[in-house]
Design a protein around this motif. Structure first.
Motif, PDB file in Angstrom:
ATOM      1  N   LYS A 145      76.311   5.107  47.623  1.00  0.00           N
ATOM      2  CA  LYS A 145      75.340   5.224  46.790  1.00  0.00           C
ATOM      3  C   LYS A 145      74.983   3.600  46.084  1.00  0.00           C
ATOM      4  N   ILE A 146      73.701   2.793  46.429  1.00  0.00           N
ATOM      5  CA  ILE A 146      73.920   1.740  46.397  1.00  0.00           C
ATOM      6  C   ILE A 146      72.696   1.955  44.637  1.00  0.00           C
ATOM      7  N   LYS A 147      73.569   0.799  43.729  1.00  0.00           N
ATOM      8  CA  LYS A 147      72.803   1.016  42.485  1.00  0.00           C
ATOM      9  C   LYS A 147      72.037  -0.367  42.611  1.00  0.00           C
ATOM     10  N   ALA A 148      70.648  -0.680  42.891  1.00  0.00           N
ATOM     11  CA  ALA A 148      70.000  -1.389  42.698  1.00  0.00           C
ATOM     12  C   ALA A 148      70.082  -2.263  41.421  1.00  0.00           C
ATOM     13  N   SER A 149      69.856  -2.001  40.950  1.00  0.00           N
ATOM     14  CA  SER A 149      69.579  -2.421  39.716  1.00  0.00           C
ATOM     15  C   SER A 149      70.340  -3.422  39.225  1.00  0.00           C
ATOM     16  N   LEU A 150      71.823  -3.050  39.230  1.00  0.00           N
ATOM     17  CA  LEU A 150      73.020  -4.324  38.949  1.00  0.00           C
ATOM     18  C   LEU A 150      73.395  -5.063  39.428  1.00  0.00           C
ATOM     19  N   PRO A 151      73.395  -5.482  40.441  1.00  0.00           N
ATOM     20  CA  PRO A 151      73.302  -4.556  42.150  1.00  0.00           C
ATOM     21  C   PRO A 151      75.051  -4.276  42.313  1.00  0.00           C
ATOM     22  N   ALA A 152      75.063  -3.113  42.741  1.00  0.00           N
ATOM     23  CA  ALA A 152      76.943  -2.798  42.897  1.00  0.00           C
ATOM     24  C   ALA A 152      76.464  -1.137  43.922  1.00  0.00           C
ATOM     25  N   PHE A 153      77.564  -0.869  44.351  1.00  0.00           N
ATOM     26  CA  PHE A 153      77.180  -0.199  45.157  1.00  0.00           C
ATOM     27  C   PHE A 153      78.635   1.128  44.778  1.00  0.00           C
ATOM     28  N   THR A 154      79.097   1.858  44.806  1.00  0.00           N
ATOM     29  CA  THR A 154      80.133   3.476  45.002  1.00  0.00           C
ATOM     30  C   THR A 154      79.675   3.841  45.856  1.00  0.00           C
ATOM     31  N   ILE A 155      81.317   4.301  46.639  1.00  0.00           N
ATOM     32  CA  ILE A 155      81.243   4.925  47.909  1.00  0.00           C
ATOM     33  C   ILE A 155      81.529   6.546  47.321  1.00  0.00           C
ATOM     34  N   ILE A 156      81.031   7.686  47.702  1.00  0.00           N
ATOM     35  CA  ILE A 156      80.442   7.955  47.651  1.00  0.00           C
ATOM     36  C   ILE A 156      81.123   9.690  48.577  1.00  0.00           C
ATOM     37  N   ASP A 157      81.570   9.136  50.263  1.00  0.00           N
ATOM     38  CA  ASP A 157      82.306   9.541  51.321  1.00  0.00           C
ATOM     39  C   ASP A 157      82.644   8.771  52.126  1.00  0.00           C
ATOM     40  N   ARG A 158      83.479   9.391  53.121  1.00  0.00           N
ATOM     41  CA  ARG A 158      84.443   8.867  53.895  1.00  0.00           C
ATOM     42  C   ARG A 158      84.939   9.441  54.730  1.00  0.00           C
ATOM     43  N   GLU A 159      84.344   8.467  55.985  1.00  0.00           N
ATOM     44  CA  GLU A 159      84.456   9.731  57.380  1.00  0.00           C
ATOM     45  C   GLU A 159      85.677   8.808  58.343  1.00  0.00           C
ATOM     46  N   MET A 211      72.700  -5.217  52.460  1.00  0.00           N
ATOM     47  CA  MET A 211      71.655  -5.004  50.902  1.00  0.00           C
ATOM     48  C   MET A 211      71.496  -6.573  50.633  1.00  0.00           C
ATOM     49  N   LEU A 212      71.876  -7.835  51.372  1.00  0.00           N
ATOM     50  CA  LEU A 212      71.667  -9.025  51.205  1.00  0.00           C
ATOM     51  C   LEU A 212      70.336  -9.486  52.342  1.00  0.00           C
ATOM     52  N   SER A 213      70.532  -9.043  53.084  1.00  0.00           N
ATOM     53  CA  SER A 213      68.909  -8.737  53.903  1.00  0.00           C
ATOM     54  C   SER A 213      67.666  -8.275  53.325  1.00  0.00           C
ATOM     55  N   LEU A 239      61.971  -1.589  44.841  1.00  0.00           N
ATOM     56  CA  LEU A 239      63.585  -2.327  45.594  1.00  0.00           C
ATOM     57  C   LEU A 239      64.200  -1.755  45.079  1.00  0.00           C
ATOM     58  N   GLN A 240      64.096  -1.058  43.530  1.00  0.00           N
ATOM     59  CA  GLN A 240      65.267  -1.527  42.281  1.00  0.00           C
ATOM     60  C   GLN A 240      65.478   0.163  41.987  1.00  0.00           C
ATOM     61  N   ARG A 241      64.809   1.167  43.019  1.00  0.00           N
ATOM     62  CA  ARG A 241      65.253   2.346  43.557  1.00  0.00           C
ATOM     63  C   ARG A 241      66.617   2.445  43.696  1.00  0.00           C
ATOM     64  N   ASP A 242      67.489   3.344  43.223  1.00  0.00           N
ATOM     65  CA  ASP A 242      68.636   3.639  43.935  1.00  0.00           C
ATOM     66  C   ASP A 242      68.272   3.762  45.513  1.00  0.00           C
ATOM     67  N   ARG A 243      69.348   3.944  46.379  1.00  0.00           N
ATOM     68  CA  ARG A 243      69.202   4.067  48.059  1.00  0.00           C
ATOM     69  C   ARG A 243      71.089   4.293  48.916  1.00  0.00           C
ATOM     70  N   ILE A 244      71.207   5.417  49.412  1.00  0.00           N
ATOM     71  CA  ILE A 244      72.017   5.837  49.810  1.00  0.00           C
ATOM     72  C   ILE A 244      72.142   5.417  51.806  1.00  0.00           C
ATOM     73  N   LEU A 245      73.148   4.952  51.962  1.00  0.00           N
ATOM     74  CA  LEU A 245      73.733   3.739  53.132  1.00  0.00           C
ATOM     75  C   LEU A 245      74.515   4.475  53.917  1.00  0.00           C
ATOM     76  N   ALA A 246      74.654   4.282  55.148  1.00  0.00           N
ATOM     77  CA  ALA A 246      76.048   4.458  56.208  1.00  0.00           C
ATOM     78  C   ALA A 246      75.939   3.609  56.404  1.00  0.00           C
TER      79      ALA A 246
END
Length: 549
Positions: free
Chosen positions: A46-60, A336-338, A24-31
């Protein structure tokens, strides 16, 4: 023999079930993809589950203008082709970035188009993406989640406005549970197509456009104001491409450059009014020469500016702060909530489905004790037969719970045919936290808790998206019929039920314990004899009731 009623750990709190993931605490990539009226947007995070927070790594982002409807109210073939090609590119990018999941939602244009469901089916077949259609208020809720992921409200009331191509979402919150959500069919693409035929816009069309916007937005604005306390000062946050474009024009005019990022940039109502007046005097070529102005945005920017100006004026807010996070990021937060990745500042959102269903039941005056008993009975039956007669999981169990709680909502309209009224109220009640397809399932399960069985000729049954959902409705409604029979008089005559499944004989034994010593539960047993037939036919099992004293 397994005692399944009551089921305190699950029946009393069926939402949600957190993913039991050892990593559950591993980093994850979601689109996350937003299929809107004007554009298709995707963020890969990129979801940093240990924080929890996410950073945007790309957009389209691609402006496909799905809202350019054909004359018959369909999405045009050209618009659908543009949308499908854009979604193919989104999927390719997400996969190249090793996204473990792609979550896509569709909003106003697809909601309203006659062939919206057909478009979603084409996307599934040609792109391999499953897109969830969401209602306007659910869109507003997820926008709120997205904004909260990027801004602190510090417990102060903030209105959030998101101007899309087909609708405008207006909501109110302080950083905790939202106070107010709304979605109004006023959008930049919609209004431009309907009201703007001159270039530059004529005074007559501008006056009519402004009056129309004010008339349509006023109910939502006034409703929002009623959720404010007299001593509270309202702050305004703006999201969406239209508002960011206006902000860029103002920033260039005031600062000589456009901040990067725009997040946190503020402008005043007076500056907005100045630019609205400028835009109404410019033709398309002149608007195209403006900084930060794309060709597609230039076509609709004036209508968007008018929506924002009139809403700010009615709200009485003198300034607006830009937030670059909105629906797409809200889809990420909801994901993330779900999965139990967020348990702190937005913990309240985890129970949004349960709270929404209970609020609807209260609104339609569904008595609390009977609805909870029926829900307990049906979840008990679901649990006892899981793995024996069916393989539905927690997601389907949640939908069954909601249908059980709301199955008698139709009494609010009339006792006669109340099961049909229940369908209508659930379908149009804007339950939060659910997709349109899930709401359709809930409404249909409630619809078939009595009287006729599901039939293809029924309009509501045909509204189900696919064979999977029709099978789900068949099986869950059969369970609900049994549970409703067990509370036939609505007095809690049955205290508990024990199930004993004989797999050799294909018999499900119900050992019933009366709540009252001298009650033979004749009414419940008689009703069960009728209501169990659909269950027995579907599952090819015999259901036998025993009254244990």
């Amino acid at each position: 023999m397994v005692n399944t009623t009551p089921v305190p750990s699950r029946a009393s709190a069926p939402y949600p079930y957190l993913e039991q993931d050892p990593n559950l605490q591993r980093d994850r990539i979601l689109a996350a993809i937003d299929v809107g009226t004007n554009s298709i947007h995707m963020v890969v995070v990129k979801i940093k589950a240990s924080l929890p927070a996410f950073t945007i790594i790309d957009r389209e982002k691609e402006t496909v203008r799905l809202g350019d409807f054909a004359d018959n109210g369909d999405l045009s073939e050209d618009a659908m082709e543009r949308g499908i090609e854009a979604l193919k590119r989104c999927r390719s990018l997400a996969e190249s970035l090793k996204a473990e999941d792609i979550v896509a939602v569709a909003t106003s244009a697809v909601r309203e188009a006659n062939n919206g469901q057909a478009f979603l089916e084409r996307v599934q077949q040609e792109v391999g993406l499953s897109i969830n259609l969401i209602a306007g208020t659910e869109e507003a809720r997820r926008i709120y989640l997205g904004v909260l992921s990027g801004m602190e409200f510090h417990g102060q009331p903030h209105a959030v406005i998101d101007i899309g191509g087909g609708s405008t979402e207006l909501l109110l919150g302080t950083g905790g549970p939202h106070r107010f959500l709304s979605s109004t069919k006023v959008g930049a693409v919609r209004l431009t197509a309907r009201f703007v035929s001159t270039d530059p816009i004529s005074d007559e069309e501008f006056t009519y456009l402004t009056a129309y916007v004010r008339g349509r937005m006023e109910p939502a604005v006034e409703d929002l104001k009623r959720h404010l306390q007299p001593e509270e000062t309202l702050q305004l946050v703006g999201t969406s491409g239209t508002i960011e474009c206006v902000a860029a024009l103002i920033a260039q005019d005031r600062l000589g450059f456009v901040p990067e990022p725009l997040n946190g940039f503020q402008f005043t109502l007076e500056e907005l009014e100045t630019w609205t007046n400028k835009l109404r005097k410019l033709d398309l070529e002149e608007r195209l020469d403006l900084p930060e102005m794309s060709a597609r945005r230039a076509e609709i920017i004036l209508a968007g500016a008018v929506i924002l100006q009139e809403t700010m004026t009615m709200l009485g807010t003198e300034s607006l702060t830009i937030c670059e996070r909105a629906l797409r990021e809200g889809v990420v937060v909801d994901w993330m909530l779900s999965r139990g990745l967020i348990e702190d500042r937005m913990q309240f959102q985890r129970s949004v489905r349960e709270r929404s269903v209970r609020a609807a039941a209260d609104k339609y005056h569904v008595p609390q004790a009977p609805r909870e008993r029926v829900a307990d009975f049906v979840l008990s039956l679901f649990d006892a037969t899981q793995g024996h007669l069916h393989d539905w999981g927690n997601a389907e169990r949640e939908l069954l719970w909601a249908a059980a709680i709301l199955h008698n909502a139709g009494h609010y309209i009339s006792h006669s045919s109340h099961h049909k009224h229940s369908y209508y109220l659930i379908r149009n009640g804007e339950l939060l936290g659910y997709t349109e397809a899930e709401i359709e399932v809930i409404a249909n399960v409630a619809r078939y808790h009595r009287k006729s069985l599901p039939k293809k000729k029924h309009d509501n049954y045909r509204n189900l998206s696919d064979k999977h959902d029709r099978n789900l409705v068949n099986e869950l409604s059969a369970m609900l019929r049994v549970a409703v029979a067990l509370d036939r008089r609505g007095i809690g005559a049955i205290a508990s039920v024990q199930y004993d499944f004989d797999s050799d004989e294909q018999v499900l034994h119900l050992h019933i314990q009366p709540a009252f010593a001298h009650d033979d539960c004749a009414s419940e047993l008689w009703n069960l004899a009728d209501k169990k037939l659909w269950f027995e036919e579907l599952y090819e099992v015999q259901l036998v009731a025993h009254l244990d004293r």
